[in-house]
Scaffold this motif. Structure first.
Motif, mmCIF file in Angstrom:
data_model
loop_
_atom_site.group_PDB
_atom_site.id
_atom_site.type_symbol
_atom_site.label_atom_id
_atom_site.label_comp_id
_atom_site.label_asym_id
_atom_site.label_seq_id
_atom_site.Cartn_x
_atom_site.Cartn_y
_atom_site.Cartn_z
ATOM 1 N N THR A 122 39.325 53.462 41.832
ATOM 2 C CA THR A 122 38.274 52.800 41.048
ATOM 3 C C THR A 122 38.643 51.339 40.800
ATOM 4 O O THR A 122 37.798 50.439 40.911
ATOM 5 N N PHE A 123 39.915 51.116 40.493
ATOM 6 C CA PHE A 123 40.413 49.759 40.255
ATOM 7 C C PHE A 123 40.245 48.919 41.531
ATOM 8 O O PHE A 123 39.775 47.783 41.486
ATOM 9 N N LYS A 124 40.621 49.512 42.667
ATOM 10 C CA LYS A 124 40.511 48.798 43.942
ATOM 11 C C LYS A 124 39.050 48.440 44.227
ATOM 12 O O LYS A 124 38.755 47.315 44.642
ATOM 13 N N THR A 125 38.140 49.366 43.988
ATOM 14 C CA THR A 125 36.710 49.108 44.204
ATOM 15 C C THR A 125 36.229 47.978 43.293
ATOM 16 O O THR A 125 35.460 47.107 43.717
ATOM 17 N N ALA A 126 36.693 47.992 42.054
ATOM 18 C CA ALA A 126 36.292 46.945 41.104
ATOM 19 C C ALA A 126 36.811 45.574 41.556
ATOM 20 O O ALA A 126 36.085 44.575 41.476
ATOM 21 N N LEU A 159 46.584 37.034 41.083
ATOM 22 C CA LEU A 159 47.322 38.091 41.782
ATOM 23 C C LEU A 159 48.391 38.711 40.881
ATOM 24 O O LEU A 159 48.599 39.927 40.898
ATOM 25 N N ALA A 160 49.043 37.866 40.101
ATOM 26 C CA ALA A 160 50.059 38.391 39.172
ATOM 27 C C ALA A 160 49.401 39.301 38.135
ATOM 28 O O ALA A 160 49.938 40.368 37.802
ATOM 29 N N GLN A 161 48.233 38.915 37.628
ATOM 30 C CA GLN A 161 47.525 39.736 36.645
ATOM 31 C C GLN A 161 47.050 41.051 37.254
ATOM 32 O O GLN A 161 47.136 42.106 36.618
ATOM 33 N N VAL A 162 46.570 40.997 38.500
ATOM 34 C CA VAL A 162 46.142 42.224 39.175
ATOM 35 C C VAL A 162 47.347 43.146 39.366
ATOM 36 O O VAL A 162 47.254 44.363 39.153
ATOM 37 N N GLY A 163 48.480 42.563 39.742
ATOM 38 C CA GLY A 163 49.698 43.363 39.909
ATOM 39 C C GLY A 163 50.118 44.042 38.617
ATOM 40 O O GLY A 163 50.479 45.230 38.609
#
Length: 118
Positions: free
Chosen positions: A71-75, A51-55
């Motif tokens: 696009t990021f959210k879909t990925a 989660l920290a990396q996604v943030g």
């Protein structure tokens, strides 16, 4: 009198054996639960790190090109498909198993049993 004592000793020995078997079963179950707890702690740490990396990635993407956030959210959402999660088999939840104590021998009475004199 000797037969009565022998029977009582046998009864107590059986109760001890039964209790020892229950203790061994409980120790095995405790070990299994502790291992499962450790695995869950590892999963929790991995999730927090992910989660920290996604943030961080989302912040960087927002800074570079906010139009690509969809696009990021879909990925990211695609990663939750079972086909994308390939390196570990899914856990099958085991039914809750309870270890019920065996009935134990009755407590010896405070007054000893005395055979009638002959």
């Amino acid at each position: 009198m000797t037969n009565l004592l022998a029977a009582k000793f046998a009864q107590i020995a059986t109760a001890i054996d039964t209790t020892n078997a229950q203790i061994l079963a409980l120790q095995a179950k405790l070990s299994e639960l502790q291992e499962h707890q450790q695995q869950l702690l590892s999963v929790e740490q991995a999730c927090q790190s992910a989660l920290a990396q996604v943030g961080t990635a989302l912040s960087m993407l927002n800074h570079v090109d906010p139009t690509e956030i969809g696009t990021f959210k879909t990925a990211v959402e695609a990663q939750f498909g079972t086909d994308a999660i390939a390196f570990l088999e899914p856990a099958t939840p085991a039914p809750a198993e309870t270890v019920e104590p065996e009935p134990t021998a009755p407590e010896p009475s405070a007054t000893p049993e005395i055979e009638p004199a002959k």
